[in-house]
Scaffold this motif. Structure first.
Motif, mmCIF file in Angstrom:
data_model
loop_
_atom_site.group_PDB
_atom_site.id
_atom_site.type_symbol
_atom_site.label_atom_id
_atom_site.label_comp_id
_atom_site.label_asym_id
_atom_site.label_seq_id
_atom_site.Cartn_x
_atom_site.Cartn_y
_atom_site.Cartn_z
ATOM 1 N N ILE A 997 0.842 -1.201 0.000
ATOM 2 C CA ILE A 997 0.000 0.000 0.000
ATOM 3 C C ILE A 997 0.877 1.250 0.000
ATOM 4 O O ILE A 997 0.609 2.222 -0.716
ATOM 5 N N VAL A 998 1.943 1.228 0.792
ATOM 6 C CA VAL A 998 2.871 2.363 0.816
ATOM 7 C C VAL A 998 3.512 2.570 -0.554
ATOM 8 O O VAL A 998 3.638 3.696 -1.040
ATOM 9 N N ILE A 999 3.904 1.471 -1.213
ATOM 10 C CA ILE A 999 4.528 1.566 -2.537
ATOM 11 C C ILE A 999 3.561 2.214 -3.530
ATOM 12 O O ILE A 999 3.920 3.115 -4.286
ATOM 13 N N ARG A 1000 2.311 1.726 -3.518
ATOM 14 C CA ARG A 1000 1.329 2.288 -4.444
ATOM 15 C C ARG A 1000 1.087 3.765 -4.169
ATOM 16 O O ARG A 1000 1.102 4.589 -5.095
ATOM 17 N N ASP A 1001 0.907 4.106 -2.909
ATOM 18 C CA ASP A 1001 0.603 5.501 -2.573
ATOM 19 C C ASP A 1001 1.783 6.411 -2.891
ATOM 20 O O ASP A 1001 1.605 7.546 -3.333
ATOM 21 N N LYS A 1002 2.981 5.908 -2.659
ATOM 22 C CA LYS A 1002 4.156 6.711 -2.976
ATOM 23 C C LYS A 1002 4.280 6.923 -4.472
ATOM 24 O O LYS A 1002 4.592 8.023 -4.940
ATOM 25 N N PHE A 1003 3.992 5.893 -5.261
ATOM 26 C CA PHE A 1003 4.052 6.013 -6.716
ATOM 27 C C PHE A 1003 3.007 7.019 -7.207
ATOM 28 O O PHE A 1003 3.256 7.806 -8.113
ATOM 29 N N GLN A 1004 1.846 7.000 -6.576
ATOM 30 C CA GLN A 1004 0.772 7.907 -6.989
ATOM 31 C C GLN A 1004 0.926 9.299 -6.395
ATOM 32 O O GLN A 1004 0.147 10.189 -6.696
ATOM 33 N N GLY A 1005 1.943 9.448 -5.511
ATOM 34 C CA GLY A 1005 2.225 10.772 -4.969
ATOM 35 C C GLY A 1005 1.267 11.243 -3.917
ATOM 36 O O GLY A 1005 0.967 12.434 -3.824
ATOM 37 N N ALA A 1006 0.787 10.316 -3.087
ATOM 38 C CA ALA A 1006 -0.201 10.693 -2.066
ATOM 39 C C ALA A 1006 0.437 10.706 -0.694
ATOM 40 O O ALA A 1006 0.761 9.680 -0.142
ATOM 41 N N GLY A 1007 0.669 11.887 -0.129
ATOM 42 C CA GLY A 1007 1.065 11.985 1.271
ATOM 43 C C GLY A 1007 2.539 11.788 1.521
ATOM 44 O O GLY A 1007 3.376 11.811 0.641
ATOM 45 N N ILE A 1008 2.868 11.612 2.794
ATOM 46 C CA ILE A 1008 4.240 11.422 3.257
ATOM 47 C C ILE A 1008 4.376 9.987 3.702
ATOM 48 O O ILE A 1008 3.531 9.448 4.384
ATOM 49 N N TYR A 1009 5.478 9.354 3.342
ATOM 50 C CA TYR A 1009 5.582 7.910 3.560
ATOM 51 C C TYR A 1009 6.784 7.560 4.386
ATOM 52 O O TYR A 1009 7.840 8.172 4.291
ATOM 53 N N LYS A 1010 6.621 6.527 5.151
ATOM 54 C CA LYS A 1010 7.752 5.979 5.886
ATOM 55 C C LYS A 1010 8.584 5.125 4.953
ATOM 56 O O LYS A 1010 8.170 4.761 3.870
ATOM 57 N N GLN A 1011 9.786 4.798 5.404
ATOM 58 C CA GLN A 1011 10.730 4.048 4.578
ATOM 59 C C GLN A 1011 10.160 2.697 4.190
ATOM 60 O O GLN A 1011 9.590 1.985 4.980
ATOM 61 N N ILE A 1012 10.338 2.336 2.897
ATOM 62 C CA ILE A 1012 9.842 1.040 2.400
ATOM 63 C C ILE A 1012 10.919 -0.002 2.587
ATOM 64 O O ILE A 1012 12.041 0.207 2.191
#
Length: 1012
Positions: A997-1012
């Motif tokens: 989910i983090v990978i998808r959201d990061k790719f789509q540019g949504a929000g701030i993400y913790k390290q994958i």
């Protein structure tokens, strides 16, 4: 006599007039130079070495430091002030020194503009302003200095274009403008510099193509235009410059092929650099004709084919590097060129990593030059073991053999390579123990042994490597305790990684001595005891991973000293107590994972605890409070307990006994009633509960048009699937008809019924009903009726058939990410979120179905197994369970060796499916044989070459290429982690779901993400 007297008088008169003129003119002209020098000095703002202290009236200015005057007159002819740390602008008054032929103020701290007034120095031959901080543009007026031989303004901060008028300096022999911020194109007028033998424009921002006119500079021997933004091909005229001895066009965007006669065109070539461009084709065989070659760099291009076999003719060769290309054909003869290099007795660096070379490890490597100090052959497909004699390379300082297929034991002879600073063997198949002799490498800075099959204990002799900055021996089969000697390596500053092994015992108390270390990772081991408080002394830590061990006790308060921590993972241990508030106060914290422990009490909500993207606390059932996003129950404040009234035990005990007997009797009756009712229902139908319908054979017969072949949409091991439509409400369904003549079909039917009896999830195929009856011929008939999935199976989308209607099917990168998350959600639900865990046991693209909205649904539970919890935290079936018959390529390796069924078997299948989803390659393709698997194929390309193996249908994504690259790299990291050979090395589905989910959201540019 009178005539003689007259002429004598006249001669004396003229002499006196000349002397008088000289007496008045020379001092005036000398005064001009003195004043110019003093004006130059006046603008110097800092002279830390007091270099200009002699510039005063106590000495004639011709005796001042750095000043040279002409012999026939007292005029300044040269100014040499190099390397004096002078600070300030270059005074325009310098142009009053009209007799100047040379200016050298290099290696100082001069700044400001280069004075355009320099153009008035028509006698100037040498101008060296290099290694300062000059700004602005190159003054075009310099071209007025027509006698210039040398112009060196390199290593400054110049901007703008190169003035085309510099092409008029017909006597110029050297033009050095490297390391500036110059832009625009290279002026074609530079081709007029017929006397030029050295041109250096490296490391600017020049663009456009290389001018064909440069090929007219017949005396050019040194051409350096590397590290710009040049594009196009190298003009053929350049190859007419037969005096070239240094040729560097590295780090541009040049393309095309190198000419076949390269070595013949440049017979005097000594240094050849074309790395980091887009060159294609093969390396010219004629290269060996350039017999003076010393350094050859081809890295990071797109060269293919083999390496010329006669490089041994290059007797002066010191450096040969072809890494980062697509060279090699995958055949053993690819490496024959290594044999010829044994004749190059001066060879110091040999690098061919990150290519496609295959075959056994070349034995001739041990016979290379004893001068060799760098050997890099990693990220290929080399096989076999390391031959004897490797210790002959006594001067080796870096040895990279990573990411190959090498096996056998690590030679103890490595311990004789006393000068080794970096040893990198990770990502191979080395077995046996870590040699004790590695401890003899006292100069070692980095040791990489991760991702092999090493076993035994960690040798305490590694503690002798007192200069180590990094030690990584993770993902092996190491056991035993962590030697305390490792904690005595105070030089460790980058990383200590012992993760994914079977280490036991406790984390040594001496760990507090690693005060300069940034990363500690001992996760996925079997470490016990409490977290040592001494960890709080490791104040430089940025990452601390202790997850998946058996640590107990509370979190030590000393960890509050880790003020620079960014990642802290304590999950999956036996830690208890309250979660300390100081964990939320770390200013740089990006990921805090405390999941799956026994923490209790109120969760803080300040600092990092106020960000659900940073903190994970799931699996701690006694926690309460916290922010709403963490979905913890509210904390209940207990009311004060009332004082209990006294009572008579003689009365109380009999009453309790009678009540217990009554309750037991009622429970027994209820249990017998339910068991009888359950048997009656099972004998009459295999329906999965009240929410499902028992459907007659006649209804299914009519709905499928008598099970017509035109409605057949799939055939599996135990069943055929038909498309059906009920006349009553036009509902379209999928009817799975069991082939009861096939052994095991009935068990498959029962297994699927049992598995789906009480499960409901949006990513599981919805079952609508069942049928257990007889057909019109009197034969037993069993079928399951499912919701119809109009977009078919994932298999059809990944590997479409060639017939009409399938050619245009493809999945975007976004769709693939969503499908991967849907499947992960389904497995996480089966494993963790409903009653008794269920293992699917047959996950593959054929069993992933897509609805109208391309939402994925996992189906076919014919091999599903109910699991129970065991004491070692693995979920397995009873040992007597039937053998797994899943699908080849997706079945976990342990099943093939008789291992028990577990949820980690599904994780393996998911990992393979994920790799297939993003590479487009089936795990059963012909290329995956002789020990190479889809897992290995991806692992060898990870992380630098992931775009080469990505499915070309979905890697052409609009937007930032770096964003796409990071997405693929992150997905492949998950796929590799899930498909590890050893079950204990795999991720859990709960963690997989969160990461995807983090990978998808990061790719789509949504929000701030913790390290994958």
């Amino acid at each position: 006599m009178a005539s003689w007297a007259f002429w004598s008088f006249l001669l004396h008169a003229i002499l006196l007039i000349s002397l008088s003129a000289a007496a008045t003119t020379t001092p005036f002209q000398n005064e001009t130079d003195r004043l110019a020098l003093l004006a130059f000095k006046a603008e110097i703002t800092d002279d830390p070495l007091q270099a200009l202290s002699s510039w005063n009236d106590s000495l004639h200015f011709c005796e001042w430091l750095g000043v040279t005057c002409g012999r026939t007159h007292q005029r300044v002819s040269a100014l040499n002030l190099t390397s004096l740390s002078l600070d300030g602008p270059l005074s325009p008054h310098i142009t009053n020194l009209s007799f100047l032929t040379a200016i050298n103020v290099s290696k100082n701290r001069f700044h400001g503009r280069v004075p355009y007034e320099l153009g008035h120095l028509f006698r100037l031959q040498q101008l060296d302003l290099s290694f300062n901080s000059f700004q602005g543009e190159i003054p075009a007026a310099i071209s007025n200095c027509s006698k210039l031989l040398v112009v060196d303004i390199s290593s400054n901060s110049l901007v703008g274009k190169i003035p085309s008028v510099l092409g008029s300096l017909s006597h110029l022999t050297r033009l050095s403008l490297y390391i500036n911020g110059l832009s625009g194109s290279i002026p074609p007028s530079l081709g007029n510099l017929s006397s030029l033998n050295r041109l250096s424009l490296r490391r600017n921002m020049l663009d456009g193509s290389i001018p064909d006119d440069l090929g007219r500079i017949s005396k050019l021997g040194f051409l350096q235009i590397a590290e710009n933004n040049l594009s196009g091909t190298i003009p053929s005229s350049i190859y007419n410059l037969s005096d070239i001895f240094m040729f560097s066009v590295a780090a541009n965007q040049l393309e095309g092929t190198l000419p076949w006669n390269l070595g013949l065109a440049f017979p005097n070539l000594e240094l050849f650099y074309v790395s980091r461009n887009r060159f294609t084709g093969s390396i010219p065989v004629s290269l060996s004709n350039a017999s003076l070659l010393q350094e050859v760099y081809f890295p990071n291009n797109d060269f293919t084919g083999g390496v010329p076999l006669d490089l041994g003719n290059l007797r002066f060769l010191r450096i040969f590097s072809v890494w980062g290309n697509r060279m090699g054909t995958g055949k053993a003869e690819d490496l024959r060129f290594v044999d010829s290099l044994t004749n190059c007795s001066n060879l110091q660096e040999f690098e061919f990593q990150k290519n496609r070379f295959a075959g056994p490890f070349p034995k001739s490597i041990a016979n290379l030059s004893s001068q060799l100090h760098s050997l890099a052959i990693g990220q290929n497909q080399l096989s076999g073991s390391i031959p004897e004699g490797i210790e002959n390379l006594v001067k080796l300082s870096t040895l990279y053999m990573n990411n190959n297929l090498l096996k056998g034991e690590i030679p103890a002879a490595f311990g004789k390579l006393w000068n080794l600073k970096e040893l990198d063997l990770f990502g191979n198949k080395f077995s046996g123990k870590i040699p004790l002799s590695i401890g003899n490498l006292t100069e070692l800075l980095e040791l990489h042994l991760q991702e092999n099959n090493l076993e035994g204990s960690i040798p305490s002799s590694l503690g002798n490597c007192r200069k180590l900055n990094l030690l990584n021996i993770s993902q092996n089969n190491l056991s035993g305790a962590i030697p305390k000697e490792l904690m005595g390596i105070s030089s460790l500053s980058i990383s200590l990684n012992l993760a994914h092994n079977s280490l036991t015992g406790f984390l040594p108390l001496e760990v507090g001595g690693l005060k300069n270390l940034r990363e500690i990772d001992v996760s996925e081991n079997r470490l016990t005891d409490e977290i040592p408080p001494a960890l709080g002394d490791c104040t430089s830590l940025v990452l601390l991973r202790l997850q998946s061990n058996f640590f107990s006790g509370t979190i030590p308060s000393s960890l509050s000293n880790l003020r620079g921590i960014e990642v802290l993972d304590l999950s999956r241990n036996n830690l208890n107590g309250k979660i300390p508030e100081f964990l939320g106060s770390f200013p740089f914290l990006k990921n805090l994972n405390l999941s799956l422990n026994d923490f209790y009490g109120k969760l803080p909500d300040k600092g990092a605890f106020g960000d659900a993207s940073v903190v994970s606390v799931m699996g701690n059932s006694d926690l309460c409070g916290g922010i709403p996003q963490l979905q913890l129950p509210e904390c209940v404040i207990e009311a004060p307990k009332r004082r209990k009234k006294s009572f008579d035990l003689k009365v109380f005990i009999p009453v309790i006994a009678i009540a217990l007997c009554l309750i037991f009797s009622l429970c027994l009756c209820a249990m017998l009633y339910r068991r009888r009712k359950s048997r009656m229902k099972l004998s009459s139908s295999y329906s999965m509960g009240r929410q499902y319908t028992s459907i007659s054979y006649l209804d299914l017969h009519n709905a499928t048009d008598e099970f017509s072949s035109s409605n057949l949409i799939g055939v599996g091991s135990y069943a055929s699937v038909y498309r059906g439509s009920f006349a009553s409400d036009k509902t379209i369904v999928a009817v799975k008809v069991l082939n009861l003549q096939r052994q095991g079909a009935s068990k498959s039917f029962i297994a699927e019924c049992e598995a789906l009896r009480n499960v409901r999830h949006r990513n599981l195929v919805k079952i609508l009903g069942s049928c257990s009856s007889i057909d019109f011929k009197g034969n037993d008939f069993k079928a399951l009726v499912y919701e119809f999935m109009p977009n078919g199976s994932l298999e059809e989308w990944l590997h479409p058939k060639e017939e009409e209607g399938h050619k245009l099917r493809n999945l975007s990168l976004n769709q693939r990410l969503n499908i991967a998350i849907d499947v992960a959600n389904a497995l996480d639900y089966l494993h963790n979120q409903q009653g008794t865990p269920i293992a699917h046991c047959d996950l593959k693209p054929n069993n992933v179905l897509l609805d109208d909205d391309m939402v994925a649904h996992v189906g076919d539970f014919g091999l599903a197994k109910f699991l129970f919890e065991t004491s070692n935290n693995f979920k397995t079936t009873d040992i007597s369970s039937i053998a797994i018959k899943g699908s080849i390529g997706y079945v976990a390796p342990e099943y093939g060796m008789g291992g028990d069924v577990s949820t980690l078997g599904d994780v393996y299948s998911y990992g393979i499916l994920l790799l297939e989803l993003f590479t487009g390659r089936r795990p059963t393709e012909d290329m995956f044989n002789n020990g190479l698997s889809l897992h290995d194929f991806v692992k060898m390309a990870f992380p630098d070459r992931v775009m080469e193996i990505a499915d070309p249908i979905c890697n052409n994504v609009e937007g930032e290429s770096q964003r796409v690259l990071e997405c693929f790299a992150s997905v492949f990291r998950v796929g590799i982690a899930c498909s590890m050979t050893a079950p204990r090395d795999r991720m859990q589905m709960k963690e997989v779901t969160a990461v995807m989910i983090v990978i998808r959201d990061k790719f789509q540019g949504a929000g701030i993400y913790k390290q994958i």
